[in-house]
Design an enzyme around this catalytic site. Sequence first.
Site, mmCIF file in Angstrom:
data_model
loop_
_atom_site.group_PDB
_atom_site.id
_atom_site.type_symbol
_atom_site.label_atom_id
_atom_site.label_comp_id
_atom_site.label_asym_id
_atom_site.label_seq_id
_atom_site.Cartn_x
_atom_site.Cartn_y
_atom_site.Cartn_z
ATOM 1 N N SER A 25 -1.514 -3.362 9.585
ATOM 2 C CA SER A 25 -1.076 -3.340 8.183
ATOM 3 C C SER A 25 0.338 -2.805 8.094
ATOM 4 C CB SER A 25 -2.024 -2.415 7.415
ATOM 5 O OG SER A 25 -1.451 -2.007 6.194
ATOM 6 N N TYR A 44 -6.576 6.119 6.262
ATOM 7 C CA TYR A 44 -6.660 4.666 6.519
ATOM 8 C C TYR A 44 -5.439 4.211 7.327
ATOM 9 C CZ TYR A 44 -5.737 -0.244 5.631
ATOM 10 O OH TYR A 44 -5.398 -1.562 5.798
ATOM 11 N N LYS A 60 -4.832 2.615 11.370
ATOM 12 C CA LYS A 60 -4.123 1.396 11.789
ATOM 13 C C LYS A 60 -3.069 1.733 12.844
ATOM 14 C CE LYS A 60 -6.549 -1.431 9.429
ATOM 15 N NZ LYS A 60 -7.470 -2.336 10.114
HETATM 16 N N1 UFG Z 1 -0.735 -1.405 -9.011
HETATM 17 C C1 UFG Z 1 -0.713 -1.155 -10.374
HETATM 18 N N2 UFG Z 1 -1.902 -1.055 -11.032
HETATM 19 C C2 UFG Z 1 -3.102 -1.224 -10.426
HETATM 20 C C3 UFG Z 1 -3.120 -1.501 -9.018
HETATM 21 C C4 UFG Z 1 -1.906 -1.576 -8.351
HETATM 22 O O1 UFG Z 1 0.348 -0.979 -10.965
HETATM 23 O O2 UFG Z 1 -4.136 -1.104 -11.070
HETATM 24 C C5 UFG Z 1 0.533 -1.517 -8.293
HETATM 25 C C6 UFG Z 1 0.697 -0.439 -7.228
HETATM 26 O O3 UFG Z 1 1.229 0.739 -7.769
HETATM 27 C C7 UFG Z 1 1.622 -1.142 -6.245
HETATM 28 C C8 UFG Z 1 1.264 -2.618 -6.373
HETATM 29 O O4 UFG Z 1 0.559 -2.735 -7.602
HETATM 30 O O5 UFG Z 1 2.934 -0.993 -6.690
HETATM 31 C C9 UFG Z 1 0.369 -3.095 -5.255
HETATM 32 O O6 UFG Z 1 -0.737 -2.233 -5.138
HETATM 33 P P1 UFG Z 1 -2.008 -2.592 -4.266
HETATM 34 O O7 UFG Z 1 -2.966 -1.455 -4.403
HETATM 35 O O8 UFG Z 1 -2.481 -3.950 -4.581
HETATM 36 O O9 UFG Z 1 -1.423 -2.665 -2.790
HETATM 37 P P2 UFG Z 1 -0.706 -1.539 -1.923
HETATM 38 O O10 UFG Z 1 0.649 -2.045 -1.647
HETATM 39 O O11 UFG Z 1 -0.824 -0.186 -2.466
HETATM 40 O O12 UFG Z 1 -1.680 -1.531 -0.677
HETATM 41 C C10 UFG Z 1 -1.554 -2.457 0.315
HETATM 42 C C11 UFG Z 1 -2.891 -2.701 1.020
HETATM 43 C C12 UFG Z 1 -3.298 -1.512 1.795
HETATM 44 C C13 UFG Z 1 -2.173 -0.988 2.627
HETATM 45 C C14 UFG Z 1 -0.951 -0.744 1.802
HETATM 46 C C15 UFG Z 1 0.212 -0.293 2.604
HETATM 47 O O13 UFG Z 1 -3.896 -3.025 0.084
HETATM 48 O O14 UFG Z 1 -4.377 -1.883 2.630
HETATM 49 O O15 UFG Z 1 -0.601 -1.951 1.180
HETATM 50 O O16 UFG Z 1 1.310 0.008 1.801
HETATM 51 F F1 UFG Z 1 -2.497 0.176 3.225
#
Ligand code: UFG
Length: 343
Positions: free
Chosen positions: A129, A155, A159
């Site tokens: 990841s 998590y 990885k």
């Molecule tokens: N976000 C919102 N509201 C929500 C959910 C997400 O604004 O309800 C925003 C988050 O703040 C972020 C973006 O949408 O800016 C993406 O969020 P996600 O949770 O979809 O994805 P992440 O980038 O946080 O997480 C992903 C993978 C993880 C991994 C991570 C590493 O899902 O498995 O990237 O950065 F660990």
Amino acid sequence: MMVDKNYVLVTGGAGFIGSHTVVELIENGMVPVIVDDFRNSNTKMLEGIQKIVGSEVLFHNVDIGNKEGLSLIFGQYNFSGIIHFAADKAVGESVSLPLKYYKNNLGGLINCLECALEFSVDNFIFSSSCTVYGDPDGSTTVTEITPQKEPNSPYGATKQMGERILEDVVKSGAALKVLNLRYFNPIGAHESGNIGELPIGKPNNLLPYVTQTAAGVLEKLTVFGKDYDTPDGTCIRDYIHVVDLAKAHVSGLKWIGNQTGTTVEIVNVGTGKGTSVLEIIHTFEKVSGKQLNWEFGERREGDVEQIFADVTKAKHLIDWEAQKSMENAVIDAWNWEQNLRND
Ligand code: UFG
């Protein structure tokens, strides 16, 4: 032992990325064998895969933490390769339940590796990841050699450690070829609408939150933070269509199968393009014709401001690049969500 076909072990093959990869493997003449215990997926995904490919898929309901159970499966097929998806993946949960993550993610990987060595299966693809980069300094485009930071969560640590374990096993002289695929943010669903993301409980990730809000399952989306140092103030990610990501595994297996001797390589799997949270919302509203109920909220702890992949290596090494647009991914995710609600 069954030796006549090109069997590929797919742990976590009923999951979001796993199920789409199983479809692509079948469409490329391989015979995936799914091992999944459905702790974070549903048999509905198997039915969906079968609808798409028009045939039965091979599948075993086994926990990869059960080494004997896993060994029996290795004894049953002559695998040409392993794609190891099965892992726990909720960043927030890993902070409150670190032992669950270390046990399942590292224990599961070690069991798969021990079986691989015992049964002489030398092609191994590991689901890594972009979380391994932590919060990158300076440039927001990361290459495979961008220095890694302290992981933001247990998590993320699993990885990083998973990649390290694989590297150490290769260094020890074991007959193993390893490809670590570092996924960016997978979204979308199969264009048939038969398989897609199936979050259990309230989704953590953005796209399922968007589609469930639009479908009326959730009331309102909260956009986490509006004052980031980005053009519209919201976080930027590299969102990749899950079918493109699935195809990267097919390219990866082809590449790794052609390698002689031991090897360990790392490849970023993203689009190379960054998209903000607000851009995702606007795209969703445009393609669905629906207005989304959303509001700004506080920043979410542990969020990286912006990160996207340098994808040069994927093109050169495994001859793969993303084909589908973000718009495609949002349409497919919405289509899948609507099918789910109609069921
Ligand atoms: N976000 C919102 N509201 C929500 C959910 C997400 O604004 O309800 C925003 C988050 O703040 C972020 C973006 O949408 O800016 C993406 O969020 P996600 O949770 O979809 O994805 P992440 O980038 O946080 O997480 C992903 C993978 C993880 C991994 C991570 C590493 O899902 O498995 O990237 O950065 F660990």
